[in-house]
Scaffold this motif. Structure first.
Motif, PDB file in Angstrom:
ATOM      1  N   ALA A 233       7.636   4.836   0.299  1.00 21.65           N
ATOM      2  CA  ALA A 233       8.060   5.303   1.630  1.00 21.65           C
ATOM      3  C   ALA A 233       8.007   6.832   1.694  1.00 21.65           C
ATOM      4  N   LEU A 234       8.401   7.472   0.613  1.00 25.63           N
ATOM      5  CA  LEU A 234       8.395   8.939   0.607  1.00 25.63           C
ATOM      6  C   LEU A 234       6.960   9.486   0.571  1.00 25.63           C
ATOM      7  N   LEU A 235       6.093   8.787  -0.145  1.00 24.83           N
ATOM      8  CA  LEU A 235       4.684   9.215  -0.194  1.00 24.83           C
ATOM      9  C   LEU A 235       4.046   9.069   1.184  1.00 24.83           C
ATOM     10  N   LYS A 236       4.470   8.034   1.877  1.00 22.71           N
ATOM     11  CA  LYS A 236       3.993   7.823   3.245  1.00 22.71           C
ATOM     12  C   LYS A 236       4.465   8.986   4.137  1.00 22.71           C
ATOM     13  N   MET A 237       5.713   9.376   3.923  1.00 23.13           N
ATOM     14  CA  MET A 237       6.281  10.477   4.724  1.00 23.13           C
ATOM     15  C   MET A 237       5.516  11.783   4.536  1.00 23.13           C
ATOM     16  N   ILE A 238       5.036  12.030   3.313  1.00 22.39           N
ATOM     17  CA  ILE A 238       4.310  13.299   3.112  1.00 22.39           C
ATOM     18  C   ILE A 238       2.844  13.176   3.522  1.00 22.39           C
ATOM     19  N   GLY A 239       2.488  12.025   4.056  1.00 25.59           N
ATOM     20  CA  GLY A 239       1.200  11.915   4.739  1.00 25.59           C
ATOM     21  C   GLY A 239       0.012  11.545   3.884  1.00 25.59           C
ATOM     22  N   ILE A 240       0.255  10.896   2.733  1.00 29.81           N
ATOM     23  CA  ILE A 240      -0.917  10.596   1.901  1.00 29.81           C
ATOM     24  C   ILE A 240      -1.246   9.097   1.851  1.00 29.81           C
ATOM     25  N   SER A 241      -0.587   8.329   2.743  1.00 31.93           N
ATOM     26  CA  SER A 241      -0.975   6.920   2.820  1.00 31.93           C
ATOM     27  C   SER A 241      -1.953   6.744   3.985  1.00 31.93           C
ATOM     28  N   ASN A 242      -2.443   5.560   4.155  1.00 38.18           N
ATOM     29  CA  ASN A 242      -3.262   5.242   5.333  1.00 38.18           C
ATOM     30  C   ASN A 242      -3.117   3.746   5.613  1.00 38.18           C
ATOM     31  N   GLU A 243      -3.780   3.301   6.665  1.00 33.68           N
ATOM     32  CA  GLU A 243      -3.582   1.924   7.108  1.00 33.68           C
ATOM     33  C   GLU A 243      -3.907   0.907   6.013  1.00 33.68           C
ATOM     34  N   LYS A 244      -5.028   1.147   5.342  1.00 29.42           N
ATOM     35  CA  LYS A 244      -5.453   0.169   4.334  1.00 29.42           C
ATOM     36  C   LYS A 244      -4.485   0.138   3.147  1.00 29.42           C
ATOM     37  N   LEU A 245      -4.067   1.319   2.717  1.00 29.26           N
ATOM     38  CA  LEU A 245      -3.125   1.370   1.589  1.00 29.26           C
ATOM     39  C   LEU A 245      -1.815   0.674   1.963  1.00 29.26           C
ATOM     40  N   ASP A 246      -1.349   0.913   3.182  1.00 28.41           N
ATOM     41  CA  ASP A 246      -0.103   0.279   3.618  1.00 28.41           C
ATOM     42  C   ASP A 246      -0.258  -1.238   3.720  1.00 28.41           C
ATOM     43  N   TYR A 247      -1.434  -1.659   4.108  1.00 27.55           N
ATOM     44  CA  TYR A 247      -1.712  -3.081   4.238  1.00 27.55           C
ATOM     45  C   TYR A 247      -1.667  -3.754   2.858  1.00 27.55           C
ATOM     46  N   ILE A 248      -2.316  -3.111   1.900  1.00 25.95           N
ATOM     47  CA  ILE A 248      -2.335  -3.661   0.533  1.00 25.95           C
ATOM     48  C   ILE A 248      -0.903  -3.651  -0.034  1.00 25.95           C
ATOM     49  N   PHE A 249      -0.215  -2.538   0.215  1.00 23.01           N
ATOM     50  CA  PHE A 249       1.195  -2.424  -0.217  1.00 23.01           C
ATOM     51  C   PHE A 249       2.012  -3.607   0.341  1.00 23.01           C
ATOM     52  N   TYR A 255       4.017 -11.090  -1.030  1.00 27.46           N
ATOM     53  CA  TYR A 255       3.741 -12.155  -1.995  1.00 27.46           C
ATOM     54  C   TYR A 255       4.663 -12.101  -3.216  1.00 27.46           C
ATOM     55  N   GLY A 256       5.711 -11.284  -3.118  1.00 27.07           N
ATOM     56  CA  GLY A 256       6.773 -11.387  -4.123  1.00 27.07           C
ATOM     57  C   GLY A 256       6.791 -10.352  -5.231  1.00 27.07           C
ATOM     58  N   ALA A 257       6.053  -9.234  -5.070  1.00 29.49           N
ATOM     59  CA  ALA A 257       6.143  -8.190  -6.093  1.00 29.49           C
ATOM     60  C   ALA A 257       7.558  -7.610  -6.095  1.00 29.49           C
ATOM     61  N   TYR A 258       8.015  -7.160  -7.253  1.00 23.90           N
ATOM     62  CA  TYR A 258       9.323  -6.479  -7.322  1.00 23.90           C
ATOM     63  C   TYR A 258       9.293  -5.204  -6.487  1.00 23.90           C
ATOM     64  N   GLY A 259       8.125  -4.587  -6.458  1.00 20.05           N
ATOM     65  CA  GLY A 259       7.984  -3.343  -5.713  1.00 20.05           C
ATOM     66  C   GLY A 259       6.543  -2.892  -5.803  1.00 20.05           C
ATOM     67  N   ALA A 260       6.173  -1.936  -4.959  1.00 17.79           N
ATOM     68  CA  ALA A 260       4.787  -1.452  -4.980  1.00 17.79           C
ATOM     69  C   ALA A 260       4.747  -0.037  -4.433  1.00 17.79           C
ATOM     70  N   LYS A 261       3.680   0.636  -4.728  1.00 20.55           N
ATOM     71  CA  LYS A 261       3.526   2.000  -4.213  1.00 20.55           C
ATOM     72  C   LYS A 261       2.101   2.506  -4.418  1.00 20.55           C
ATOM     73  N   ILE A 262       1.791   3.579  -3.707  1.00 20.56           N
ATOM     74  CA  ILE A 262       0.575   4.328  -4.018  1.00 20.56           C
ATOM     75  C   ILE A 262       0.755   4.882  -5.423  1.00 20.56           C
ATOM     76  N   SER A 263      -0.334   4.976  -6.173  1.00 23.50           N
ATOM     77  CA  SER A 263      -0.250   5.637  -7.474  1.00 23.50           C
ATOM     78  C   SER A 263      -1.344   6.685  -7.549  1.00 23.50           C
ATOM     79  N   GLY A 264      -0.937   7.930  -7.811  1.00 25.66           N
ATOM     80  CA  GLY A 264      -1.923   9.011  -7.867  1.00 25.66           C
ATOM     81  C   GLY A 264      -1.885   9.821  -6.584  1.00 25.66           C
TER      82      GLY A 264
END
Ligand code: MEV
Length: 301
Positions: A233-249, A255-264
């Motif tokens: 959520a914080l990485l999204k706030m600083i503007g480095i996510s996009n629609e596709k990354l959010d969709y995959i997230f 589907y039940g992951a404990y958690g997920a995020k952009i990496s890198g």
């Protein structure tokens, strides 16, 4: 001839904040590697060979610049044929350039001294990585050089993290190439414009890294998952996510992951998801169906 193989990496927590002096956590990925073969030659210049890939003139120049820079740092006058073979996708946040820099630096160190000091190795690799990334924090070259999960902070000694329970991580490559240099300079621009807000976000990322280090050491996988999602959520706030990354997230979470995020660096690259062992197949399938071009499974232990 010398042959060196180095791993790829993922950032578990704290990317971008780490550029601003905050701690971050990174882990090596040994199923993705860069292999470098160094062979001394009588030729007047060193030559880069990348089988199965025709390099653009710009890529070739960069690699030659990298080798000459490292040779100069080590005062090596010999020339080499350097064959590079990598299974790490480029510009996908998995450390392809760090792994390349470490492999070349290590082979040159061994050529010169027959031994390598890992601290010196990561310093030299970082000098090389600046050719690719402009202003890297050093986390990528450190985690690849040490090949251990680490709590990294600029200008501080690396802390190696003891992992209580193995972490099953899926790395979903979005297929969108993300330039670390561009992402880091975009964040810098926004930071300059909104210092108060961005500093607060980086402070929160720091807290997440500190809490997560403890969760890794205590084997609190559920908390770790929550921290990942919060970090996203914080990485999204600083503007480095996009629609596709959010969709995959979202598909990882649905589907039940404990958690997920952009990496890198983001703006492309990959989403990592922390999953139960029994869910690996299901979630891999879901990530593929929802846009990931490749899904890699790695166990951090
Ligand atoms: C890239 O793997 C991590 C960034 O924080 C850049 C860096 O630390 O050099 C985005």
């Amino acid at each position: 001839m010398m042959e060196i193989t180095s791993p790829g990496k993922i950032i578990l927590f704290g990317e971008h904040a780490v550029v601003y002096g905050k701690p971050a956590i990174a882990a090596p990925v040994n199923s993705l590697t860069t292999n470098v073969k160094l062979k001394e030659t009588d030729d007047e210049i060193s030559k880069i060979i990348v089988p199965d890939k025709s390099l653009t003139p710009e890529e070739r120049n960069r690699l030659e610049e990298l080798v000459e820079l490292m040779k100069k740092e080590l005062d090596i006058k010999d020339n080499f044929h350097i064959t590079i073979d990598s299974s790490i996708p480029i510009s996908s946040g998995m450390g392809s350039s760090a792994s390349l820099c470490v492999s070349i630096a290590k082979s040159l160190f061994l050529h010169k001294n027959n031994s390598v000091d890992v601290d010196e190795l990561s310093k030299l690799a970082l000098i090389g990585e600046k050719i690719f990334h402009g202003n890297p924090s050093g986390i990528d070259t450190n985690v690849v050089s040490y090949n251990q999960t680490l709590f990294f902070q600029k200008k501080k000694k690396n802390e190696f993290i003891k992992i209580k329970k193995p972490l099953n991580i899926l790395i979903a490559d979005s297929g969108i190439k993300g330039s670390t240099k561009r992402a880091v300079s975009l964040v810098k621009k926004k930071y300059e414009e909104n210092k108060i807000i961005y500093s607060k976000i980086f402070d929160d990322m720091e807290k997440i890294s500190i809490v997560s280090k403890k969760a890794i050491e205590e084997g609190d996988i559920e908390k770790l998952g929550r921290m990942m999602t919060l970090n996203h959520a914080l990485l999204k706030m600083i503007g480095i996510s996009n629609e596709k990354l959010d969709y995959i997230f979202s598909s990882a979470i649905d589907y039940g992951a404990y958690g997920a995020k952009i990496s890198g660096a983001g703006m492309g690259g990959n989403i990592i998801a922390l999953v139960k062992e029994k869910d690996i197949e299901n979630i891999t399938e879901a990530l593929r169906e929802n846009g990931a071009v490749h899904v890699y499974h790695t166990v951090i232990k």
